[in-house]
Design a protein around this motif. Sequence first.
Motif, PDB file in Angstrom:
ATOM      1  N   VAL A  64      46.619-117.693  69.772  1.00 36.81           N
ATOM      2  CA  VAL A  64      47.033-118.152  68.440  1.00 36.81           C
ATOM      3  C   VAL A  64      45.846-118.143  67.487  1.00 36.81           C
ATOM      4  O   VAL A  64      45.932-117.622  66.366  1.00 36.81           O
ATOM      5  CB  VAL A  64      47.672-119.562  68.521  1.00 36.81           C
ATOM      6  CG1 VAL A  64      47.818-120.172  67.136  1.00 36.81           C
ATOM      7  CG2 VAL A  64      49.016-119.500  69.230  1.00 36.81           C
ATOM      8  N   LEU A  65      44.716-118.722  67.921  1.00 34.02           N
ATOM      9  CA  LEU A  65      43.533-118.748  67.051  1.00 34.02           C
ATOM     10  C   LEU A  65      43.029-117.343  66.755  1.00 34.02           C
ATOM     11  O   LEU A  65      42.594-117.053  65.635  1.00 34.02           O
ATOM     12  CB  LEU A  65      42.429-119.605  67.675  1.00 34.02           C
ATOM     13  CG  LEU A  65      42.693-121.103  67.702  1.00 34.02           C
ATOM     14  CD1 LEU A  65      41.619-121.821  68.525  1.00 34.02           C
ATOM     15  CD2 LEU A  65      42.761-121.670  66.291  1.00 34.02           C
ATOM     16  N   GLU A  66      43.098-116.458  67.723  1.00 30.72           N
ATOM     17  CA  GLU A  66      42.677-115.071  67.520  1.00 30.72           C
ATOM     18  C   GLU A  66      43.552-114.405  66.451  1.00 30.72           C
ATOM     19  O   GLU A  66      43.051-113.731  65.543  1.00 30.72           O
ATOM     20  CB  GLU A  66      42.778-114.318  68.846  1.00 30.72           C
ATOM     21  CG  GLU A  66      42.289-112.893  68.812  1.00 30.72           C
ATOM     22  CD  GLU A  66      42.313-112.295  70.199  1.00 30.72           C
ATOM     23  OE1 GLU A  66      41.246-111.845  70.650  1.00 30.72           O
ATOM     24  OE2 GLU A  66      43.388-112.295  70.844  1.00 30.72           O
ATOM     25  N   SER A  67      44.843-114.606  66.550  1.00 31.53           N
ATOM     26  CA  SER A  67      45.772-114.034  65.579  1.00 31.53           C
ATOM     27  C   SER A  67      45.528-114.593  64.179  1.00 31.53           C
ATOM     28  O   SER A  67      45.478-113.852  63.200  1.00 31.53           O
ATOM     29  CB  SER A  67      47.210-114.325  66.025  1.00 31.53           C
ATOM     30  OG  SER A  67      48.120-113.787  65.120  1.00 31.53           O
ATOM     31  N   LEU A  68      45.359-115.907  64.085  1.00 30.86           N
ATOM     32  CA  LEU A  68      45.096-116.532  62.790  1.00 30.86           C
ATOM     33  C   LEU A  68      43.758-116.088  62.212  1.00 30.86           C
ATOM     34  O   LEU A  68      43.637-115.885  61.007  1.00 30.86           O
ATOM     35  CB  LEU A  68      45.138-118.053  62.915  1.00 30.86           C
ATOM     36  CG  LEU A  68      46.513-118.666  63.166  1.00 30.86           C
ATOM     37  CD1 LEU A  68      46.380-120.154  63.457  1.00 30.86           C
ATOM     38  CD2 LEU A  68      47.450-118.409  61.999  1.00 30.86           C
ATOM     39  N   ASN A  69      42.760-115.927  63.075  1.00 27.61           N
ATOM     40  CA  ASN A  69      41.429-115.529  62.625  1.00 27.61           C
ATOM     41  C   ASN A  69      41.450-114.153  61.952  1.00 27.61           C
ATOM     42  O   ASN A  69      40.703-113.911  61.013  1.00 27.61           O
ATOM     43  CB  ASN A  69      40.443-115.535  63.796  1.00 27.61           C
ATOM     44  CG  ASN A  69      39.028-115.290  63.353  1.00 27.61           C
ATOM     45  OD1 ASN A  69      38.493-116.010  62.511  1.00 27.61           O
ATOM     46  ND2 ASN A  69      38.407-114.276  63.912  1.00 27.61           N
ATOM     47  N   PHE A  70      42.308-113.262  62.431  1.00 29.70           N
ATOM     48  CA  PHE A  70      42.423-111.935  61.818  1.00 29.70           C
ATOM     49  C   PHE A  70      43.135-111.986  60.466  1.00 29.70           C
ATOM     50  O   PHE A  70      42.993-111.092  59.652  1.00 29.70           O
ATOM     51  CB  PHE A  70      43.159-110.967  62.738  1.00 29.70           C
ATOM     52  CG  PHE A  70      42.333-110.514  63.899  1.00 29.70           C
ATOM     53  CD1 PHE A  70      41.118-109.869  63.707  1.00 29.70           C
ATOM     54  CD2 PHE A  70      42.768-110.725  65.198  1.00 29.70           C
ATOM     55  CE1 PHE A  70      40.353-109.441  64.785  1.00 29.70           C
ATOM     56  CE2 PHE A  70      42.012-110.307  66.276  1.00 29.70           C
ATOM     57  CZ  PHE A  70      40.800-109.661  66.069  1.00 29.70           C
ATOM     58  N   ARG A  71      43.907-113.046  60.241  1.00 28.81           N
ATOM     59  CA  ARG A  71      44.733-113.111  59.037  1.00 28.81           C
ATOM     60  C   ARG A  71      44.184-114.012  57.939  1.00 28.81           C
ATOM     61  O   ARG A  71      44.628-113.947  56.805  1.00 28.81           O
ATOM     62  CB  ARG A  71      46.136-113.596  59.416  1.00 28.81           C
ATOM     63  CG  ARG A  71      46.904-112.572  60.228  1.00 28.81           C
ATOM     64  CD  ARG A  71      48.175-113.168  60.800  1.00 28.81           C
ATOM     65  NE  ARG A  71      49.011-112.180  61.444  1.00 28.81           N
ATOM     66  CZ  ARG A  71      48.791-111.670  62.642  1.00 28.81           C
ATOM     67  NH1 ARG A  71      47.727-112.030  63.326  1.00 28.81           N
ATOM     68  NH2 ARG A  71      49.617-110.781  63.165  1.00 28.81           N
ATOM     69  N   MET A  72      43.250-114.879  58.297  1.00 27.77           N
ATOM     70  CA  MET A  72      42.773-115.856  57.313  1.00 27.77           C
ATOM     71  C   MET A  72      41.393-116.369  57.692  1.00 27.77           C
ATOM     72  O   MET A  72      40.905-116.107  58.789  1.00 27.77           O
ATOM     73  CB  MET A  72      43.749-117.036  57.233  1.00 27.77           C
ATOM     74  CG  MET A  72      43.868-117.791  58.559  1.00 27.77           C
ATOM     75  SD  MET A  72      45.069-119.117  58.576  1.00 27.77           S
ATOM     76  CE  MET A  72      44.163-120.435  57.817  1.00 27.77           C
ATOM     77  N   ASN A  73      40.777-117.104  56.792  1.00 24.06           N
ATOM     78  CA  ASN A  73      39.542-117.811  57.106  1.00 24.06           C
ATOM     79  C   ASN A  73      39.939-119.155  57.716  1.00 24.06           C
ATOM     80  O   ASN A  73      40.538-119.994  57.030  1.00 24.06           O
ATOM     81  CB  ASN A  73      38.704-118.048  55.843  1.00 24.06           C
ATOM     82  CG  ASN A  73      38.095-116.760  55.321  1.00 24.06           C
ATOM     83  OD1 ASN A  73      37.770-115.876  56.096  1.00 24.06           O
ATOM     84  ND2 ASN A  73      37.955-116.662  54.017  1.00 24.06           N
ATOM     85  N   LEU A  74      39.615-119.322  58.967  1.00 28.33           N
ATOM     86  CA  LEU A  74      39.971-120.564  59.651  1.00 28.33           C
ATOM     87  C   LEU A  74      39.144-121.726  59.116  1.00 28.33           C
ATOM     88  O   LEU A  74      37.971-121.545  58.764  1.00 28.33           O
ATOM     89  CB  LEU A  74      39.721-120.423  61.158  1.00 28.33           C
ATOM     90  CG  LEU A  74      40.606-119.448  61.921  1.00 28.33           C
ATOM     91  CD1 LEU A  74      40.106-119.291  63.345  1.00 28.33           C
ATOM     92  CD2 LEU A  74      42.052-119.914  61.915  1.00 28.33           C
ATOM     93  N   PRO A  75      39.728-122.927  59.062  1.00 33.38           N
ATOM     94  CA  PRO A  75      38.923-124.110  58.743  1.00 33.38           C
ATOM     95  C   PRO A  75      37.800-124.252  59.769  1.00 33.38           C
ATOM     96  O   PRO A  75      37.912-123.760  60.899  1.00 33.38           O
ATOM     97  CB  PRO A  75      39.920-125.266  58.859  1.00 33.38           C
ATOM     98  CG  PRO A  75      41.275-124.638  58.735  1.00 33.38           C
ATOM     99  CD  PRO A  75      41.136-123.242  59.275  1.00 33.38           C
TER     100      PRO A  75
END
Length: 113
Positions: free
Chosen positions: A14-25
């Motif tokens: 999940v974090l990997e997918s989100l990291n590709f799509r946005m700047n994570l907090p």
Amino acid sequence: MILKERTKSLTHRVLESLNFRMNLPVEEQLKYENQVKGWAGEKQFDFYMGQFNQSGYVLNDLVLHYKDTVFQIDSLFIANDSIYLYEVKNYTGSYFYKENFFSQNQAIKFLTH
């Protein structure tokens, strides 16, 4: 012989997918970086286990339930006469074993008067 291959955790995916799509907090970015380092350490451990010349079975990423508790075993090696349990860590820095525990080697501070 590997009976169960290692897979990335749901949190990692999940974090990997989100990291590709946005700047994570910041907090989520740190979690993701720890997941990546942990995965790299486990894959390195798998490589070393592959070089090991003893017959037996390897089970990776075992998720077990016991009395309302869920826990995970990184690797379990089952030989003819023994079972070896491995918890893999991939920490950076220097560590040493002293007085029955591991400590991180920290720079010695000199105080001047």
